[in-house]
Every structure is written in C-alpha cells, then in structure tokens.
Motif scaffolding. Structure first.
Motif, PDB file in Angstrom:
ATOM      1  N   LEU A 108       0.507  -0.906   0.156  1.00 16.22           N
ATOM      2  CA  LEU A 108      -0.006  -0.182   0.487  1.00 16.22           C
ATOM      3  C   LEU A 108       1.048   1.665  -0.159  1.00 16.22           C
ATOM      4  O   LEU A 108       0.686   2.215   0.042  1.00 16.22           O
ATOM      5  N   GLU A 109       2.230   1.513   0.583  1.00 17.98           N
ATOM      6  CA  GLU A 109       2.568   2.562   0.708  1.00 17.98           C
ATOM      7  C   GLU A 109       3.546   2.747  -0.908  1.00 17.98           C
ATOM      8  O   GLU A 109       2.840   3.804  -1.245  1.00 17.98           O
ATOM      9  N   THR A 110       3.978   1.603  -0.944  1.00 14.22           N
ATOM     10  CA  THR A 110       4.377   1.722  -2.574  1.00 14.22           C
ATOM     11  C   THR A 110       2.932   1.864  -3.446  1.00 14.22           C
ATOM     12  O   THR A 110       3.577   2.691  -4.739  1.00 14.22           O
ATOM     13  N   LEU A 111       2.011   1.446  -3.532  1.00 12.53           N
ATOM     14  CA  LEU A 111       0.498   1.961  -4.637  1.00 12.53           C
ATOM     15  C   LEU A 111       0.747   3.332  -4.188  1.00 12.53           C
ATOM     16  O   LEU A 111       0.226   3.686  -5.572  1.00 12.53           O
ATOM     17  N   ALA A 112       0.408   4.154  -3.078  1.00 11.81           N
ATOM     18  CA  ALA A 112      -0.092   4.929  -3.132  1.00 11.81           C
ATOM     19  C   ALA A 112       0.969   5.934  -3.711  1.00 11.81           C
ATOM     20  O   ALA A 112       0.696   7.445  -3.605  1.00 11.81           O
ATOM     21  N   GLU A 113       1.929   6.139  -3.495  1.00 15.42           N
ATOM     22  CA  GLU A 113       3.677   6.691  -4.127  1.00 15.42           C
ATOM     23  C   GLU A 113       3.227   6.786  -5.123  1.00 15.42           C
ATOM     24  O   GLU A 113       2.995   7.823  -6.628  1.00 15.42           O
ATOM     25  N   ARG A 114       2.143   6.351  -6.284  1.00 12.61           N
ATOM     26  CA  ARG A 114       2.458   5.985  -7.819  1.00 12.61           C
ATOM     27  C   ARG A 114       0.915   6.614  -7.965  1.00 12.61           C
ATOM     28  O   ARG A 114       0.682   6.820  -8.779  1.00 12.61           O
ATOM     29  N   LEU A 115      -0.220   6.710  -6.915  1.00  8.55           N
ATOM     30  CA  LEU A 115      -1.333   7.374  -7.179  1.00  8.55           C
ATOM     31  C   LEU A 115      -1.511   8.553  -6.784  1.00  8.55           C
ATOM     32  O   LEU A 115      -1.167   9.186  -5.958  1.00  8.55           O
ATOM     33  N   PRO A 116      -2.673   9.445  -8.086  1.00  7.26           N
ATOM     34  CA  PRO A 116      -2.087  10.918  -6.893  1.00  7.26           C
ATOM     35  C   PRO A 116      -3.435  10.907  -5.574  1.00  7.26           C
ATOM     36  O   PRO A 116      -3.893  10.688  -5.968  1.00  7.26           O
ATOM     37  N   PRO A 117      -3.161  12.305  -4.609  1.00  2.00           N
ATOM     38  CA  PRO A 117      -3.190  11.801  -4.189  1.00  2.00           C
ATOM     39  C   PRO A 117      -5.233  12.019  -3.145  1.00  2.00           C
ATOM     40  O   PRO A 117      -4.780  10.988  -2.938  1.00  2.00           O
ATOM     41  N   ASP A 118      -5.797  12.280  -3.752  1.00  2.00           N
ATOM     42  CA  ASP A 118      -7.195  12.977  -3.737  1.00  2.00           C
ATOM     43  C   ASP A 118      -7.596  10.932  -4.482  1.00  2.00           C
ATOM     44  O   ASP A 118      -8.783  10.819  -3.537  1.00  2.00           O
ATOM     45  N   LEU A 119      -7.029  10.345  -5.423  1.00  2.25           N
ATOM     46  CA  LEU A 119      -7.211   8.788  -5.304  1.00  2.25           C
ATOM     47  C   LEU A 119      -7.160   8.073  -4.334  1.00  2.25           C
ATOM     48  O   LEU A 119      -7.715   7.013  -4.058  1.00  2.25           O
ATOM     49  N   ALA A 120      -4.950   8.294  -3.742  1.00  2.00           N
ATOM     50  CA  ALA A 120      -4.605   7.495  -2.942  1.00  2.00           C
ATOM     51  C   ALA A 120      -6.187   7.580  -2.173  1.00  2.00           C
ATOM     52  O   ALA A 120      -6.950   6.971  -0.992  1.00  2.00           O
ATOM     53  N   GLU A 121      -6.791   8.835  -1.997  1.00  3.37           N
ATOM     54  CA  GLU A 121      -7.340   9.349   0.078  1.00  3.37           C
ATOM     55  C   GLU A 121      -8.582   8.913  -0.333  1.00  3.37           C
ATOM     56  O   GLU A 121      -8.863   7.903   0.543  1.00  3.37           O
ATOM     57  N   ASP A 122      -9.012   8.133  -1.761  1.00  4.71           N
ATOM     58  CA  ASP A 122     -10.713   7.306  -1.940  1.00  4.71           C
ATOM     59  C   ASP A 122     -10.029   5.551  -1.179  1.00  4.71           C
ATOM     60  O   ASP A 122     -10.907   5.835  -0.354  1.00  4.71           O
ATOM     61  N   LEU A 123      -8.927   5.221  -1.790  1.00  6.39           N
ATOM     62  CA  LEU A 123      -9.281   4.495  -1.262  1.00  6.39           C
ATOM     63  C   LEU A 123      -8.868   3.924  -0.188  1.00  6.39           C
ATOM     64  O   LEU A 123      -9.195   3.394   0.306  1.00  6.39           O
ATOM     65  N   ALA A 124      -7.968   4.466   0.988  1.00  9.27           N
ATOM     66  CA  ALA A 124      -7.998   4.408   2.183  1.00  9.27           C
ATOM     67  C   ALA A 124      -9.073   5.059   2.425  1.00  9.27           C
ATOM     68  O   ALA A 124      -9.258   4.375   3.754  1.00  9.27           O
TER      69      ALA A 124
END
Length: 133
Positions: free
Chosen positions: A30-46
């Motif tokens: 998840l940390e590695t995936l979060a580095e690859r995602l735009p922050p707003d999309l990462a927040e939606d996933l989280a």
C-alpha cells in the motif's frame, strides 16, 4: 472487510508464516501503491479500507517529502516493494498480487478500476492478475 480478516487472508493466500509478515506485505504494497497514485485517488482508496490498513496509504500521501504520483511501472513497483518488505522480488510480486486481490474484494464503487486506470499498462495488468475486475 475488517482489519483482522484482511490480514488473515493476506497471510493465508500469501502462504506466510506469521501475521507480522502479512502486515508487512500489506504495508509495503500500500505504501508503494500510494506513491504511484494521485493524492485524491489514494485518499479515496484509503477511505474504503479498514482504518489500520488505510493508514498505510494516508501516511505516504500526508508526507510532504513523498514522491506523489511518481511515474514508475511494474519493475520499479516490485523493486520498491521488495525493499520495503525485506524479501526478494519474486516473493514481493506474489504478495503484491495477493494484496491487490484483497483490495478488489474490500472496496466498492469501482475504486480499484479508477486505481488501475491511473497506472501504466504493465502495472495495470500486473495488478489485475487473478482479479475479476
């Protein structure tokens, strides 16, 4: 999906010998995936994950020194994951696929489709292996 169920499934499907190893694989993916995602999309996933698991994503997006929406493909993803999880790359790739499979099961509303659409082709296909998405 609850935290204990998610981690238990990572441990079982990943054929890991401890819950600690499952936690480490989940965190690293998840940390590695979060580095690859735009922050707003990462927040939606989280937001769709159990709090303890979503924090692995949020920690990266909240870090001003983190490489948000970095441009890297499957090879770099697996290398970063391998380093974070203290395992070799074939094992890291296997564990990432397990975590992606569980993310498919734990989320709704097409969030994983959005996540995959933000990834380059090789990483998109890698994250889809074994999924019904």
């Amino acid at each position: 999906m609850q935290h204990d169920i998610f981690i238990g499934q990572v441990q079982a499907r990943g054929r890991l010998d401890s819950r600690g190893a499952a936690e480490s694989a989940t965190r690293a993916t998840l940390e590695t995936l979060a580095e690859r995602l735009p922050p707003d999309l990462a927040e939606d996933l989280a937001a769709q994950l159990p709090v303890e698991i979503g924090e692995h994503v949020r920690r990266v997006t909240a870090d001003p020194t983190s490489d948000h929406a970095a441009r890297f493909g499957q090879g770099e993803f697996v290398a970063r994951l391998s380093e974070r999880a203290y395992t070799d790359e074939p094992e890291a790739a296997h564990l990432a696929r397990v975590v992606f499979e569980l993310l498919d099961e734990a989320t709704t509303g097409g969030i994983m489709t959005k996540v995959r659409n933000s990834l380059p082709d090789d990483l998109r296909e890698f994250s889809r292996a074994g999924s019904s998405d």
